[in-house]
Design an enzyme around this catalytic site. Structure first.
Site, PDB file in Angstrom:
ATOM      1  N   ASP A  13       0.637  -1.206  -0.011  1.00  0.00           N
ATOM      2  CA  ASP A  13       0.011  -0.067  -0.189  1.00  0.00           C
ATOM      3  C   ASP A  13       0.867   1.410  -0.011  1.00  0.00           C
ATOM      4  O   ASP A  13       0.510   2.406   0.424  1.00  0.00           O
ATOM      5  CB  ASP A  13      -1.066   0.039   1.160  1.00  0.00           C
ATOM      6  CG  ASP A  13      -1.939  -1.287   1.404  1.00  0.00           C
ATOM      7  OD1 ASP A  13      -2.474  -1.644   0.334  1.00  0.00           O
ATOM      8  OD2 ASP A  13      -1.741  -1.752   2.455  1.00  0.00           O
ATOM      9  N   GLY A  15       2.013   2.823  -2.596  1.00  0.00           N
ATOM     10  CA  GLY A  15       1.547   3.691  -3.989  1.00  0.00           C
ATOM     11  C   GLY A  15       2.538   3.175  -5.013  1.00  0.00           C
ATOM     12  O   GLY A  15       2.600   4.038  -6.106  1.00  0.00           O
ATOM     13  N   LYS A  16       2.642   1.986  -5.188  1.00  0.00           N
ATOM     14  CA  LYS A  16       3.252   1.306  -6.054  1.00  0.00           C
ATOM     15  C   LYS A  16       2.674   1.643  -7.391  1.00  0.00           C
ATOM     16  O   LYS A  16       3.319   1.767  -8.620  1.00  0.00           O
ATOM     17  CB  LYS A  16       3.715  -0.056  -5.863  1.00  0.00           C
ATOM     18  CG  LYS A  16       4.658  -0.326  -4.668  1.00  0.00           C
ATOM     19  CD  LYS A  16       4.708  -2.034  -4.524  1.00  0.00           C
ATOM     20  CE  LYS A  16       3.527  -2.716  -4.173  1.00  0.00           C
ATOM     21  NZ  LYS A  16       2.777  -2.289  -3.146  1.00  0.00           N
ATOM     22  N   HIS A  41      -4.255  -1.902  -6.284  1.00  0.00           N
ATOM     23  CA  HIS A  41      -3.784  -0.782  -6.717  1.00  0.00           C
ATOM     24  C   HIS A  41      -4.439   0.107  -7.252  1.00  0.00           C
ATOM     25  O   HIS A  41      -5.477  -0.263  -8.096  1.00  0.00           O
ATOM     26  CB  HIS A  41      -2.104  -1.043  -7.415  1.00  0.00           C
ATOM     27  CG  HIS A  41      -2.275  -1.958  -8.648  1.00  0.00           C
ATOM     28  ND1 HIS A  41      -2.054  -3.139  -8.567  1.00  0.00           N
ATOM     29  CD2 HIS A  41      -2.484  -1.469  -9.928  1.00  0.00           C
ATOM     30  CE1 HIS A  41      -2.286  -3.716  -9.769  1.00  0.00           C
ATOM     31  NE2 HIS A  41      -2.486  -2.824 -10.656  1.00  0.00           N
ATOM     32  N   THR A 238       3.348 -12.438   2.861  1.00  0.00           N
ATOM     33  CA  THR A 238       2.606 -13.264   1.759  1.00  0.00           C
ATOM     34  C   THR A 238       3.064 -14.527   1.222  1.00  0.00           C
ATOM     35  O   THR A 238       4.071 -14.819   2.099  1.00  0.00           O
ATOM     36  CB  THR A 238       2.521 -12.223   0.611  1.00  0.00           C
ATOM     37  OG1 THR A 238       1.418 -12.681  -0.341  1.00  0.00           O
ATOM     38  CG2 THR A 238       3.884 -12.006  -0.121  1.00  0.00           C
TER      39      THR A 238
END
Length: 430
Positions: A13, A15-16, A41, A238
């Site tokens: 989170d 801002g990729k 995103h 993950t």
């Protein structure tokens, strides 16, 4: 041969999607290399928000190729839904390519994800219940179903029957849950495969041919380094490798073809789900940052945990992902605070440390050591250069770069493309 990898340096989170979209303007191919539809995103184009979970941000440039690599686990149902969403918004997807080697998420993965999470009780990881982990489990166990299998009716039927029989035994014997029916899955998911068939190919060939031809290729990571299964806050991670090294495995491109790694971070820190978070804020400042920064998960809608910028985390990310350039986002969210803080080290049992411990027990005992800087009250959302920032905001940006040890290439003062300011082009000098 020109390639840039975009990675999140925190817990996702950061801002990729925005930065990938921004860098895509100068790229010719944009590829995702890991994760699944657990990663959301948001891209803002002409003041309109687009929320994507699987398809690369480059899809909005119809003259560029967008690739879903072999390291991504694909939920065909979600993918078809996302394609329909884009088509409904007038976005063409003829430029999409999907790896025939990517693994498929099926209903039994999602069911198992939920059952496993429920069984953990208070020790839950905070999974998004998208079936990501179980799909990667099947991949590692060599029983996964790939896109190439999904497109072959006989092969898909045979492998689905075998896998479903095994999963149903697990559901009934271990979890005392109802089994899934073959007929409820097969036709529906085979049809999804037929709907995406036009996009499926050997994406490794496309990517390597593009690089060999001197084209600019941008690799887009999902989640963040601190969620990496090897380098993150295990087990609160993950199931894949968001670090830049994941590109070589998840896209079929050799490490010698990677030129630069852009680490994306926010001017503060956030995280969704459980797990260690040394700089987490539980006060009014934290609530303010959450509301102004709209810190709610794109995929889950859950409120994100927020905290001060952690340079210990950032130096860890820099080291394990080989970050060459930094993109600093959401500086505007800190406007209006009298004081802003940066964690420069931890206090572990009375000893100052500047590394991120692997031990969860040690992390629980880590107390952040802060450096305090004066804040700024000005609205900076219209600033278009570093010199245009108030002095205190400018000093904050510079201090972040110093503590992380990486030059800042871009900084953002809002969600829009025009609010991303370039200090150095990452495409130059390659």
């Amino acid at each position: 041969m020109t390639s840039v990898v975009v990675v999140g340096t925190q817990w996702g989170d950061e801002g990729k999607g925005k930065i990938t979209d921004f860098l895509s303007a100068d790229a010719e191919v944009i590829a995702r290399y890991q994760g699944g539809d657990n990663a959301g995103h948001t891209i803002v184009i002409d003041n309109k928000k687009f929320k994507l979970h699987l398809i690369p941000s480059g899809i909005f440039f119809k003259e560029k190729i967008s690739v879903i690599g072999n390291g991504v686990v694909v939920n065909p149902k979600s993918l078809v839904k996302e394609l329909a969403y884009l088509h409904g918004e007038g976005v063409t997807t003829d430029n999409l390519r999907i790896s025939d080697r990517a693994h498929v998420i099926l209903p039994y993965h999602i069911k198992l994800d939920q059952l496993q999470e429920d069984a953990k009780g208070d020790n839950k990881i905070g999974t998004t219940i998208k079936g990501i982990g179980p799909a990667y489990m099947d991949k590692a166990a060599r029983v996964g179903i790939r896109i190439a299998d999904l497109l072959d009716r006989e092969v898909f039927a045979e492998r689905l029957k075998i896998n479903l029989a095994e999963k149903n035994r697990l559901f009934e014997k271990m979890y005392d849950s109802t089994p899934l029916e073959f007929d409820d899955i097969f036709e529906e998911y085979y049809e999804y495969g037929q709907q995406i068939k036009q996009y499926v190919t050997d994406t490794s060939v496309i990517l390597n041919d593009a690089l060999d031809a001197g084209k600019r290729v941008l690799f887009e990571g999902a989640q963040g380094v601190m969620l990496d299964i090897d380098q993150g806050t295990y087990p609160f991670v993950t199931s894949s490798n968001p670090v830049a090294g994941g590109v070589t495995i998840g896209s079929g491109v050799g490490p010698s073809k990677i030129n630069k790694v852009v680490g994306v971070c926010k001017a503060y820190t956030s995280r969704v789900g459980d797990g260690p978070f040394p700089t987490e804020l539980f006060d009014e400042v934290g609530d303010r940052i959450r509301e102004i920064g709209k810190e709610y998960g794109t995929t889950t809608g859950r409120p994100r945990r927020v905290g001060w910028f952690d340079s210990v985390v950032m130096r860890h990310s820099r080291r394990v992902s080989g970050i060459t350039n930094l993109s600093l986002n959401s500086i505007d969210v800190l406007s209006g605070l009298d004081t802003v803080k940066i964690c420069v080290a931890y206090d572990l049992d009375g000893k100052r440390i500047d590394y991120y411990p692997a031990s969860l027990e040690q992390l629980k005992r880590c107390k952040p050591i802060y450096e305090e800087l004066p804040g700024w009250s000005e609205d900076i959302t219209a600033c278009r250069s570093l010199d245009g920032l108030p002095e205190n905001a400018r000093n904050y940006v510079r201090r972040v770069g110093e503590l992380v040890g990486v030059r800042i290439s871009t900084f953002s003062v809002g969600p829009g493309r025009e609010q991303t300011n370039i200090l150095e082009s990452v495409w130059s000098n390659i």
